[in-house]
Design a protein around this motif. Structure first.
Motif, PDB file in Angstrom:
ATOM      1  N   GLY A 277       0.792  -1.237   0.000  1.00  0.00           N
ATOM      2  CA  GLY A 277       0.000   0.000   0.000  1.00  0.00           C
ATOM      3  C   GLY A 277       0.819   1.280   0.000  1.00  0.00           C
ATOM      4  O   GLY A 277       0.483   2.252  -0.690  1.00  0.00           O
ATOM      5  N   VAL A 278       1.927   1.309   0.744  1.00  0.00           N
ATOM      6  CA  VAL A 278       2.728   2.543   0.843  1.00  0.00           C
ATOM      7  C   VAL A 278       3.443   2.847  -0.485  1.00  0.00           C
ATOM      8  O   VAL A 278       3.819   3.992  -0.749  1.00  0.00           O
ATOM      9  N   ALA A 279       3.572   1.826  -1.338  1.00  0.00           N
ATOM     10  CA  ALA A 279       4.185   2.046  -2.660  1.00  0.00           C
ATOM     11  C   ALA A 279       3.311   2.952  -3.529  1.00  0.00           C
ATOM     12  O   ALA A 279       3.747   3.419  -4.582  1.00  0.00           O
ATOM     13  N   ALA A 280       2.083   3.232  -3.075  1.00  0.00           N
ATOM     14  CA  ALA A 280       1.212   4.174  -3.808  1.00  0.00           C
ATOM     15  C   ALA A 280       1.631   5.621  -3.543  1.00  0.00           C
ATOM     16  O   ALA A 280       1.154   6.540  -4.209  1.00  0.00           O
ATOM     17  N   ASN A 281       2.535   5.818  -2.591  1.00  0.00           N
ATOM     18  CA  ASN A 281       2.927   7.185  -2.208  1.00  0.00           C
ATOM     19  C   ASN A 281       3.756   7.867  -3.313  1.00  0.00           C
ATOM     20  O   ASN A 281       4.795   7.372  -3.728  1.00  0.00           O
ATOM     21  N   HIS A 282       3.257   9.026  -3.745  1.00  0.00           N
ATOM     22  CA  HIS A 282       3.889   9.728  -4.885  1.00  0.00           C
ATOM     23  C   HIS A 282       5.326  10.140  -4.602  1.00  0.00           C
ATOM     24  O   HIS A 282       6.192  10.015  -5.465  1.00  0.00           O
ATOM     25  N   CYS A 307      -1.187  -1.810  -5.751  1.00  0.00           N
ATOM     26  CA  CYS A 307      -0.365  -1.569  -4.549  1.00  0.00           C
ATOM     27  C   CYS A 307      -1.092  -2.076  -3.310  1.00  0.00           C
ATOM     28  O   CYS A 307      -0.559  -2.894  -2.555  1.00  0.00           O
ATOM     29  N   THR A 308      -2.298  -1.575  -3.107  1.00  0.00           N
ATOM     30  CA  THR A 308      -3.061  -2.023  -1.938  1.00  0.00           C
ATOM     31  C   THR A 308      -3.613  -3.432  -2.221  1.00  0.00           C
ATOM     32  O   THR A 308      -3.590  -3.903  -3.362  1.00  0.00           O
ATOM     33  N   ASP A 309      -4.105  -4.087  -1.175  1.00  0.00           N
ATOM     34  CA  ASP A 309      -4.463  -5.494  -1.297  1.00  0.00           C
ATOM     35  C   ASP A 309      -5.512  -5.751  -2.379  1.00  0.00           C
ATOM     36  O   ASP A 309      -6.504  -5.023  -2.494  1.00  0.00           O
ATOM     37  N   ASN A 310      -5.271  -6.807  -3.139  1.00  0.00           N
ATOM     38  CA  ASN A 310      -6.153  -7.188  -4.249  1.00  0.00           C
ATOM     39  C   ASN A 310      -5.907  -8.671  -4.528  1.00  0.00           C
ATOM     40  O   ASN A 310      -4.950  -9.246  -4.015  1.00  0.00           O
ATOM     41  N   ALA A 311      -6.768  -9.277  -5.360  1.00  0.00           N
ATOM     42  CA  ALA A 311      -6.585 -10.719  -5.646  1.00  0.00           C
ATOM     43  C   ALA A 311      -5.846 -10.943  -6.962  1.00  0.00           C
ATOM     44  O   ALA A 311      -5.419 -12.066  -7.234  1.00  0.00           O
ATOM     45  N   VAL A 312      -5.672  -9.890  -7.768  1.00  0.00           N
ATOM     46  CA  VAL A 312      -4.977 -10.060  -9.051  1.00  0.00           C
ATOM     47  C   VAL A 312      -3.541 -10.524  -8.826  1.00  0.00           C
ATOM     48  O   VAL A 312      -3.027 -11.386  -9.540  1.00  0.00           O
ATOM     49  N   MET A 313      -2.919  -9.965  -7.789  1.00  0.00           N
ATOM     50  CA  MET A 313      -1.529 -10.351  -7.521  1.00  0.00           C
ATOM     51  C   MET A 313      -1.414 -11.824  -7.088  1.00  0.00           C
ATOM     52  O   MET A 313      -0.323 -12.396  -7.106  1.00  0.00           O
ATOM     53  N   GLY A 314      -2.542 -12.434  -6.774  1.00  0.00           N
ATOM     54  CA  GLY A 314      -2.588 -13.873  -6.485  1.00  0.00           C
ATOM     55  C   GLY A 314      -2.282 -14.704  -7.726  1.00  0.00           C
ATOM     56  O   GLY A 314      -2.186 -15.941  -7.652  1.00  0.00           O
TER      57      GLY A 314
END
Ligand code: KG4
Ligand code: ZN
Length: 343
Positions: A277-282, A307-314
């Motif tokens: 999630g923090v990787a979304a930080n500009h 960046c934030t939690d999702n199922a695609v990265m699964g």
């Protein structure tokens, strides 16, 4: 092949249908943000209960949007580590029940490896070996990622995670949860050099660790002094909120960037992948881009929606399937970090 991926490690109930060519046929993320907002952080018990209510509707809707039914699936993958125990259990039990009832193979997903795999998906080509930086609400870790499934720990936070620090500092400043986006918004109007907050370990070339607890305390002393305080009653001028937010963010970005670059140097790797999630930080993204450019490092940062939690990265489950790594119904949850490593 079509696989259903399930993610319920923290406070998002998510599912996706993905092909073995990494095409995303559907993806749903049911966020619990509104449930946790008034507590300024994730309440594990509330998260687990919300997953129970949402998991089957989310799965049904995901299959529906992909235009398929359970019988069309070649496998079901579920994140079983690390995360909140109650949250993990809901996803794992749902996956196991569906696999048992429909005789579908079961695949386990490590949530941290999945955060780095988001970079592989976006790059549409191999990104391994690389240094992996995972920065989220629960984790701040550096790994030597030999392959998608072989991570060797290099360092990590000894106390709070970076996202957790963003969330806690936001509460002190009277900014809404989740703290990351609200701090970075407030910081736009602030001076990032107004306050010199601590950057633990930054100058220590023998350490690839982070510590954000002291930084959080320094912010607290700056805005409220020592002793008990009710932050909801504090009246902080807007300009001070902006300056503290910008200075705090600069300290976090310095630490994360500094250690990621040191890890690259020490490991001799020339690729950096960043997720969580923090990787979304500009500010973090821009800083990593300029440092990696200067050092001749190839940088892959997960796209905002991954960046934030999702199922695609699964989709990392495809790698496990290809490696013949299937699970049986004894698959358990593993809330801690310990088991990450060679599979
Ligand atoms: O990866 P994630 O969705 O969940 C965990 O696995 O923890 O990360 C959530 C964390 C929260 O702490 C949130 O404040 C932080 O990511 N976050 C950000 C930003 N967007 C989300 N932190 C800094 N800047 C942002 N733009
Ligand atoms: Zn996560």
């Amino acid at each position: 092949m079509k696989i259903l991926t399930i993610e319920s490690t923290c406070d998002e109930t998510a599912a996706a249908v993905i092909t073995d060519k990494f095409e995303v046929l559907s993806s749903i993320v049911a966020s619990q943000e509104e449930l946790h907002q008034k507590f300024n952080g994730v309440v594990p018990e509330i998260a687990a209960r919300a997953h129970v209510e949402r998991i089957l509707p989310v799965i049904a809707e995901t299959l529906d949007r992909a235009g398929i039914s359970l019988s069309d699936l070649d496998a079901i993958a579920v994140a079983n580590e690390p995360g909140l125990a109650g949250s993990l259990l809901v996803g794992v039990v749902a996956a196991k029940a569906l696999c048992l009832a429909h005789e579908i193979p079961l695949v386990a997903v490590n949530h941290l490896q999945a955060h780095i795999f988001a970079c592989r998906l976006a790059a549409e080509k191999n990104v391994f070996p690389c240094v992996g930086l995972i920065v989220s609400g629960g984790h701040s870790n550096l790994y030597k990622c030999n392959t998608a499934l072989d991570f060797v720990p290099l360092g990590g936070t000894i106390d709070d995670a970076a996202g957790e620090a963003f969330d806690k500092v936001a509460t002190m400043l009277g900014l809404p949860y989740p703290g990351g986006p609200s701090i970075s918004k407030a910081a736009l109007e602030g001076d990032d050099k107004a306050y010199q907050f601590p950057r633990p370990f930054l100058r220590d070339k023998n350490s690839l660790d982070f510590s954000f607890s002291g930084l959080k305390t320094a912010v607290r002393y700056e805005i409220a002094g020592q002793g008990q305080v009710d932050f909801s009653k504090l009246e902080i001028p807007q300009s001070k909120i902006a300056d503290v937010a910008a200075s705090f963010q600069a300290a976090v970005v310095d630490c994360l960037t500094g250690k990621a670059m040191l890890a690259l140097k020490q490991s001799g790797m020339d690729t950096l992948c960043v997720g969580g999630g923090v990787a979304a930080n500009h500010v973090l993204r821009e800083r990593l881009q300029s440092e990696c450019l200067a050092a001749g490092v190839t940088l892959h940062i997960a796209p905002f929606k991954l960046c934030t939690d999702n199922a695609v990265m699964g989709a990392i489950a495809i790698e496990r399937l290809n490696a013949g790594l299937l699970e049986d119904l004894s698959l358990d949850i593993s809330p801690g970090l310990m088991r990450i490593g060679k599979s």
